[in-house]
Write a protein that holds these residues in place. Structure first.
Motif, PDB file in Angstrom:
ATOM      1  N   UNK A  90      -2.110  67.398  -2.027  1.00  0.00           N
ATOM      2  CA  UNK A  90      -3.157  68.401  -1.837  1.00  0.00           C
ATOM      3  C   UNK A  90      -2.887  69.608  -2.723  1.00  0.00           C
ATOM      4  N   UNK A  91      -3.927  70.085  -3.367  1.00  0.00           N
ATOM      5  CA  UNK A  91      -3.828  71.324  -4.128  1.00  0.00           C
ATOM      6  C   UNK A  91      -5.088  72.133  -3.843  1.00  0.00           C
ATOM      7  N   UNK A  92      -4.967  73.427  -3.710  1.00  0.00           N
ATOM      8  CA  UNK A  92      -6.142  74.243  -3.404  1.00  0.00           C
ATOM      9  C   UNK A  92      -7.117  74.264  -4.586  1.00  0.00           C
ATOM     10  N   UNK A  93      -8.398  74.327  -4.278  1.00  0.00           N
ATOM     11  CA  UNK A  93      -9.438  74.390  -5.303  1.00  0.00           C
ATOM     12  C   UNK A  93      -9.486  75.803  -5.852  1.00  0.00           C
ATOM     13  N   UNK A  94      -9.583  75.933  -7.182  1.00  0.00           N
ATOM     14  CA  UNK A  94      -9.488  77.259  -7.800  1.00  0.00           C
ATOM     15  C   UNK A  94     -10.833  77.836  -8.223  1.00  0.00           C
ATOM     16  N   UNK A  95     -11.921  77.134  -7.976  1.00  0.00           N
ATOM     17  CA  UNK A  95     -13.228  77.654  -8.394  1.00  0.00           C
ATOM     18  C   UNK A  95     -14.034  78.187  -7.235  1.00  0.00           C
ATOM     19  N   UNK A  96     -15.281  78.549  -7.532  1.00  0.00           N
ATOM     20  CA  UNK A  96     -16.175  79.071  -6.504  1.00  0.00           C
ATOM     21  C   UNK A  96     -16.952  77.973  -5.798  1.00  0.00           C
ATOM     22  N   UNK A  97     -17.147  76.820  -6.435  1.00  0.00           N
ATOM     23  CA  UNK A  97     -18.043  75.784  -5.906  1.00  0.00           C
ATOM     24  C   UNK A  97     -17.310  74.497  -5.567  1.00  0.00           C
ATOM     25  N   UNK A  98     -16.483  74.541  -4.554  1.00  0.00           N
ATOM     26  CA  UNK A  98     -15.811  73.311  -4.130  1.00  0.00           C
ATOM     27  C   UNK A  98     -16.794  72.416  -3.385  1.00  0.00           C
ATOM     28  N   UNK A  99     -17.606  72.976  -2.492  1.00  0.00           N
ATOM     29  CA  UNK A  99     -18.566  72.206  -1.701  1.00  0.00           C
ATOM     30  C   UNK A  99     -19.994  72.663  -2.013  1.00  0.00           C
ATOM     31  N   UNK A 100     -20.946  71.757  -1.794  1.00  0.00           N
ATOM     32  CA  UNK A 100     -22.337  72.051  -2.146  1.00  0.00           C
ATOM     33  C   UNK A 100     -22.964  73.168  -1.309  1.00  0.00           C
ATOM     34  N   UNK A 101     -22.472  73.442  -0.142  1.00  0.00           N
ATOM     35  CA  UNK A 101     -23.050  74.461   0.724  1.00  0.00           C
ATOM     36  C   UNK A 101     -22.526  75.861   0.409  1.00  0.00           C
ATOM     37  N   UNK A 102     -21.541  75.957  -0.499  1.00  0.00           N
ATOM     38  CA  UNK A 102     -20.994  77.266  -0.856  1.00  0.00           C
ATOM     39  C   UNK A 102     -21.871  77.964  -1.904  1.00  0.00           C
ATOM     40  N   UNK A 114     -25.661  70.739  -6.309  1.00  0.00           N
ATOM     41  CA  UNK A 114     -25.127  69.608  -7.083  1.00  0.00           C
ATOM     42  C   UNK A 114     -24.102  70.035  -8.134  1.00  0.00           C
ATOM     43  N   UNK A 115     -23.929  71.324  -8.350  1.00  0.00           N
ATOM     44  CA  UNK A 115     -22.913  71.794  -9.294  1.00  0.00           C
ATOM     45  C   UNK A 115     -21.524  71.808  -8.670  1.00  0.00           C
ATOM     46  N   UNK A 116     -21.436  71.601  -7.361  1.00  0.00           N
ATOM     47  CA  UNK A 116     -20.143  71.674  -6.687  1.00  0.00           C
ATOM     48  C   UNK A 116     -19.245  70.498  -7.081  1.00  0.00           C
ATOM     49  N   UNK A 117     -17.957  70.741  -6.965  1.00  0.00           N
ATOM     50  CA  UNK A 117     -16.980  69.685  -7.268  1.00  0.00           C
ATOM     51  C   UNK A 117     -17.180  68.506  -6.321  1.00  0.00           C
ATOM     52  N   UNK A 118     -17.524  68.775  -5.117  1.00  0.00           N
ATOM     53  CA  UNK A 118     -17.718  67.735  -4.110  1.00  0.00           C
ATOM     54  C   UNK A 118     -18.862  66.788  -4.495  1.00  0.00           C
ATOM     55  N   UNK A 119     -19.873  67.302  -5.169  1.00  0.00           N
ATOM     56  CA  UNK A 119     -21.050  66.514  -5.512  1.00  0.00           C
ATOM     57  C   UNK A 119     -20.862  65.701  -6.795  1.00  0.00           C
ATOM     58  N   UNK A 120     -19.889  66.031  -7.620  1.00  0.00           N
ATOM     59  CA  UNK A 120     -19.681  65.335  -8.884  1.00  0.00           C
ATOM     60  C   UNK A 120     -18.840  64.088  -8.673  1.00  0.00           C
ATOM     61  N   UNK A 121     -19.064  63.055  -9.491  1.00  0.00           N
ATOM     62  CA  UNK A 121     -18.225  61.861  -9.411  1.00  0.00           C
ATOM     63  C   UNK A 121     -16.762  62.208  -9.687  1.00  0.00           C
ATOM     64  N   UNK A 122     -15.873  61.714  -8.857  1.00  0.00           N
ATOM     65  CA  UNK A 122     -14.443  61.994  -9.026  1.00  0.00           C
ATOM     66  C   UNK A 122     -13.975  63.257  -8.351  1.00  0.00           C
TER      67      UNK A 122
END
Length: 140
Positions: free
Chosen positions: A108-120, A130-138
Motif C-alpha cells: 500500500x502506498x498513499x495516493x499523491x494526487x487530488x483525484x484518487x476516486x471519482x466522487x472527489x 472519469x479523470x480519477x485514478x480509480x476510473x482509469x484502467x490499472x
C-alpha cells in the motif's frame, strides 16, 4: 539464520535455568536444608531416582511442605518460562519486522494526487469523475 539462532539461544537459556532449579543426591546427603523449595519440588517431580525422591520427601515433610503442592509449583514455573520464551520470540519478531518492513499491507502506498476516486474534487473544485485514478484502467 539470525532469528533461528536467537530463538534457539532463548530456549536453551530457559531450559538450562529450569534445569538449574533442581538438586542432586549429593546435595541432599550433605546439606539438604540449604536446598531451596523450588529446587526440591522440581527434583521431586522430575526425578526417576526413587532414593532421591525419598530424601526429598523427607526434607519436604521436615519443612511442612505437602509434596502434592510441588506438582502445581513446577507446572506454574514451566508456564511462566513458556510465557517468557513466547514474549522473547514475539518481541524478536516485532523488532525484526520493524527493521525489515515485513508488516504486510500488500504494498500500500498513499495516493499523491487530488483525484484518487471519482466522487472527489480536484484542486480547482471540479468533480474528478472519469479523470480519477480509480476510473482509469490499472488504477493509479
Amino acid at each position: 539464520m539470525g532469528k533461528t539462532v536467537t530463538r534457539g539461544f532463548a530456549v536453551a537459556a530457559v531450559s538450562l535455568s529450569l534445569a538449574a532449579c533442581s538438586t542432586t543426591t549429593k546435595e541432599m546427603d550433605t546439606q539438604p536444608q540449604k536446598v531451596g523449595k523450588a529446587a526440591l519440588c522440581r527434583s521431586y517431580v522430575q526425578s526417576q531416582d526413587e532414593g532421591l525422591r525419598y530424601k526429598i520427601h523427607v526434607e519436604l515433610a521436615r519443612r511442612a511442605v505437602d509434596p502434592a503442592s510441588c506438582f502445581q509449583m513446577v507446572q506454574q514455573q514451566n508456564q511462566a518460562a513458556a510465557a517468557l520464551v513466547a514474549v522473547a520470540v514475539v518481541g524478536g519478531a516485532v523488532a525484526y519486522c520493524a527493521n525489515h518492513d515485513c508488516g504486510g499491507g500488500g504494498g500500500y502506498r498513499p495516493y499523491r494526487g487530488n483525484c484518487q476516486y471519482d466522487w472527489q474534487y480536484d484542486a480547482a473544485g471540479n468533480r474528478c469523475g472519469r479523470r480519477s485514478a480509480w476510473s482509469r484502467p490499472g488504477g493509479y
